[in-house]
Design a protein around this motif. Sequence first.
Motif, mmCIF file in Angstrom:
data_model
loop_
_atom_site.group_PDB
_atom_site.id
_atom_site.type_symbol
_atom_site.label_atom_id
_atom_site.label_comp_id
_atom_site.label_asym_id
_atom_site.label_seq_id
_atom_site.Cartn_x
_atom_site.Cartn_y
_atom_site.Cartn_z
ATOM 1 N N THR A 64 0.872 -1.324 0.131
ATOM 2 C CA THR A 64 -0.116 0.101 0.063
ATOM 3 C C THR A 64 0.704 1.097 0.038
ATOM 4 O O THR A 64 2.059 1.215 0.133
ATOM 5 C CB THR A 64 -1.059 -0.012 1.258
ATOM 6 O OG1 THR A 64 -1.951 1.004 1.067
ATOM 7 C CG2 THR A 64 -0.434 0.163 2.436
ATOM 8 N N CYS A 65 0.255 2.464 -0.132
ATOM 9 C CA CYS A 65 0.823 3.706 -0.125
ATOM 10 C C CYS A 65 0.373 4.078 1.382
ATOM 11 O O CYS A 65 -0.533 3.802 1.976
ATOM 12 C CB CYS A 65 0.388 4.739 -0.993
ATOM 13 S SG CYS A 65 0.424 4.214 -2.678
ATOM 14 N N CYS A 82 -3.356 4.363 3.229
ATOM 15 C CA CYS A 82 -4.189 3.847 2.302
ATOM 16 C C CYS A 82 -4.749 2.765 2.494
ATOM 17 O O CYS A 82 -3.990 1.805 2.523
ATOM 18 C CB CYS A 82 -3.675 4.007 0.921
ATOM 19 S SG CYS A 82 -4.923 3.699 -0.396
ATOM 20 N N VAL A 98 -6.878 0.989 0.636
ATOM 21 C CA VAL A 98 -7.236 0.093 -0.406
ATOM 22 C C VAL A 98 -6.232 -1.075 -0.627
ATOM 23 O O VAL A 98 -6.269 -2.216 -1.012
ATOM 24 C CB VAL A 98 -7.235 1.067 -1.635
ATOM 25 C CG1 VAL A 98 -7.488 0.177 -3.041
ATOM 26 C CG2 VAL A 98 -8.267 2.105 -1.493
ATOM 27 N N CYS A 119 -3.621 -1.607 -3.168
ATOM 28 C CA CYS A 119 -3.728 -2.216 -4.330
ATOM 29 C C CYS A 119 -2.655 -2.934 -4.980
ATOM 30 O O CYS A 119 -2.507 -3.491 -6.021
ATOM 31 C CB CYS A 119 -4.314 -1.225 -5.387
ATOM 32 S SG CYS A 119 -3.124 0.018 -5.907
ATOM 33 N N LYS A 120 -1.394 -2.433 -4.236
ATOM 34 C CA LYS A 120 -0.060 -3.016 -4.876
ATOM 35 C C LYS A 120 0.089 -4.607 -4.588
ATOM 36 O O LYS A 120 -0.565 -4.978 -3.698
ATOM 37 C CB LYS A 120 0.893 -2.088 -4.164
ATOM 38 C CG LYS A 120 0.743 -0.698 -4.068
ATOM 39 C CD LYS A 120 1.630 0.135 -5.101
ATOM 40 C CE LYS A 120 1.322 1.395 -5.372
ATOM 41 N NZ LYS A 120 2.193 2.031 -6.160
ATOM 42 N N CYS A 134 -5.553 9.736 -5.016
ATOM 43 C CA CYS A 134 -5.431 8.853 -5.939
ATOM 44 C C CYS A 134 -6.826 8.570 -6.773
ATOM 45 O O CYS A 134 -7.640 8.424 -6.141
ATOM 46 C CB CYS A 134 -4.898 7.590 -5.080
ATOM 47 S SG CYS A 134 -5.044 5.985 -6.235
ATOM 48 N N PHE A 158 -7.836 5.753 -7.929
ATOM 49 C CA PHE A 158 -8.331 4.541 -7.336
ATOM 50 C C PHE A 158 -9.311 4.930 -6.220
ATOM 51 O O PHE A 158 -10.084 4.189 -5.743
ATOM 52 C CB PHE A 158 -7.385 3.425 -6.998
ATOM 53 C CG PHE A 158 -6.854 3.092 -8.142
ATOM 54 C CD1 PHE A 158 -7.349 3.171 -9.625
ATOM 55 C CD2 PHE A 158 -5.257 2.876 -8.118
ATOM 56 C CE1 PHE A 158 -6.535 2.816 -10.759
ATOM 57 C CE2 PHE A 158 -4.725 2.333 -9.339
ATOM 58 C CZ PHE A 158 -5.265 2.252 -10.497
HETATM 59 S S1 SF4 Z 1 -5.239 2.902 -3.933
HETATM 60 FE FE1 SF4 Z 1 -3.748 4.231 -4.783
HETATM 61 S S2 SF4 Z 1 -2.716 5.508 -2.745
HETATM 62 FE FE2 SF4 Z 1 -4.047 3.287 -2.233
HETATM 63 S S3 SF4 Z 1 -2.480 1.886 -2.427
HETATM 64 FE FE3 SF4 Z 1 -3.447 1.940 -4.466
HETATM 65 S S4 SF4 Z 1 -2.102 3.559 -5.516
HETATM 66 FE FE4 SF4 Z 1 -1.702 3.764 -3.372
#
Ligand code: SF4
Length: 626
Positions: A285-286, A289, A291, A293-294, A508, A510
């Motif tokens: 993740t970032c 965040c 989500v 998504c990585k 982001c 997303f």
């Molecule tokens: S949704 Fe965006 S901010 Fe969240 S982990 Fe994925 S790329 Fe990073």
Amino acid sequence: MPNGYNGKILRVDLSDRRVWTEEPGEAAYRRYLGGGALALHYMLREMRPGGDPFGPENLLLFMTSVTNGFALSGLNRYSAAGKSPLTGGFGESEAGGWWGPELKAAGFDGIIVQGRAERPVYLWVCDGVAEVRDAGRYWGKLSDEVQAGLEEELGDRRIRVLQTGVAGERRVRFAALVNQLKHFHGRTGLGAVMGSKNLKAIAVRGHSKPEAADPEGARRVLKWFQEKYDRGSDPRHLWGTANGVQALDRDGILPTRNFREGSFEHAREVSGQTMANTILTDRGTCYACAVACKREVEVPELGVTSNLGGPEYETIAAVGSLAGVGDLKQIALANQLLGLYVLDSISTGATVAFAMECFENGLLKKAETDGLDLRFGNEEAVIALIHKIARREGIGDLLAEGVLRAAQRIGRGAERFAMHVKGQELPMHEPRGKRSLALAYATSPTGADHMEAPHDPFFEGLDPQGTSALASLGLLSPVGRMDLGPGKVRVYHYAQKVWSLYNAVGMCTFVGVPIGPVELNRLVDYVQAVTGWGVSLWELLKVAERSEAMARAFNCREGFTPKDDALPGRMFEGLENGALKGVGIDREEFRRALRLYYEMQGWDPETGFPTEARLAELDLTWVTGG
Ligand code: SF4
């Protein structure tokens, strides 16, 4: 930092190793917010047109935003910018990860680097103090060695490292930048700009937390997000950005074999779902965040570790279907190499695919490819070319120039295989099946770019009842993905403002609507709570428009004209397979859409420059000296 930002930009002149601090003032923050908009505020004022992207006169800018460093998911992206060595115009590329929030915690909202160091250096920024240090031992090293070396040298594993790679040192025109080995500023060749300055890395560390002007207001938005968002059912969390590979294939818009085809026989094998069931070891993740998504993958038999993450959709398509490669493990290996050398995966894959089509058509012979058999599908050749491009060895030296320049040098009609706009290679999205992308690719200030606006399928979900995510913009009528009439131009024009706003605040795509859950009005609430400004959605969208007009003006100053707002000829020809076999864009329809879009944007049809009225309306008369 009681209003979200530090009020300070760090200035660095590498030519004499001077560092100083500049305070743009509150008005500048409110007018530009951050990201590309804040970068353009400086670029237009300080850069003279016609400069060499690799010259000391080029600025390399890193801009966070007024809302970076806070806890709302997705709101921690930041921008790198400068004059692009790939396009000769506005170069800009966002990244997520951890570096942006850390820079703010270190006391700065942005960094502007000018000049060129005599020898390799890195910049160390810690708690309000910046220092230029010797980086000789890191020059020529792969990204993982540089990351580990700086952590050891600075004695802190919690530093955040942004670096250029071997590709950037060698001025590969599509070299990228990466932070923490996994978060890329992929596009427009800014890694080569950093390399040309002999600047290897910027390490940051900070201990001050930004504070919101209205902490309770910020908490309310966070609580709303936590109640609304369910990670367990989010395809981006479950399968990553490659979750849609099979749907794209079904719709005939999965870029395959250098955009000749729209369907790939190995789509299922390279999908996010297959990855989750085979080589995936974790999800990354970032900063802040939810989500995540990585991807993180491992392929022990090929030496692929999770150290550099895992392939995103763009990489899977660029070094996969576009090159005819359907082996996910080989794609993971290619992804790792792209990360170690710090290359843009889109442009690298597109350049490899270009070379393959030249080879299959006899424009490149084995004697010119260092003996490589560049037929589509040859995964070993893809891996070999990544090494060669990054090091500018043999055929790699030609391909490191990107498809436009390589085609010019090869000649004999090679231009027809060069899929680019303004010199930047096409991303992995098919304008023939998502028609607003024709406008996006043709007119984006950074060359072909898929991050200009949400894509067409979202416009099909607009509804008169106003339940869609973009209803607050007054978008209430669905528009089909194959439509390129006035209705499509209008929704694209509006939706583009949302993406431009996201760039300025660091949201982001997303996580914000229409892809993610954060509604526009909640974003406004959050900006208000953090900064204490009584901003409205209208005011924030004006920042977005200002940013677009400034980028356009920058490019026009550099000599771009309406002639450059063009698409590769292949986009007007029929796809060779898949659901859209035989379908191409109608030239006349595209021309009409372009003209209409110019008028909506307030661009002069002859020069392409924003009109006097447009500049005045956006309070940008200073751009032309007014
Ligand atoms: S949704 Fe965006 S901010 Fe969240 S982990 Fe994925 S790329 Fe990073």
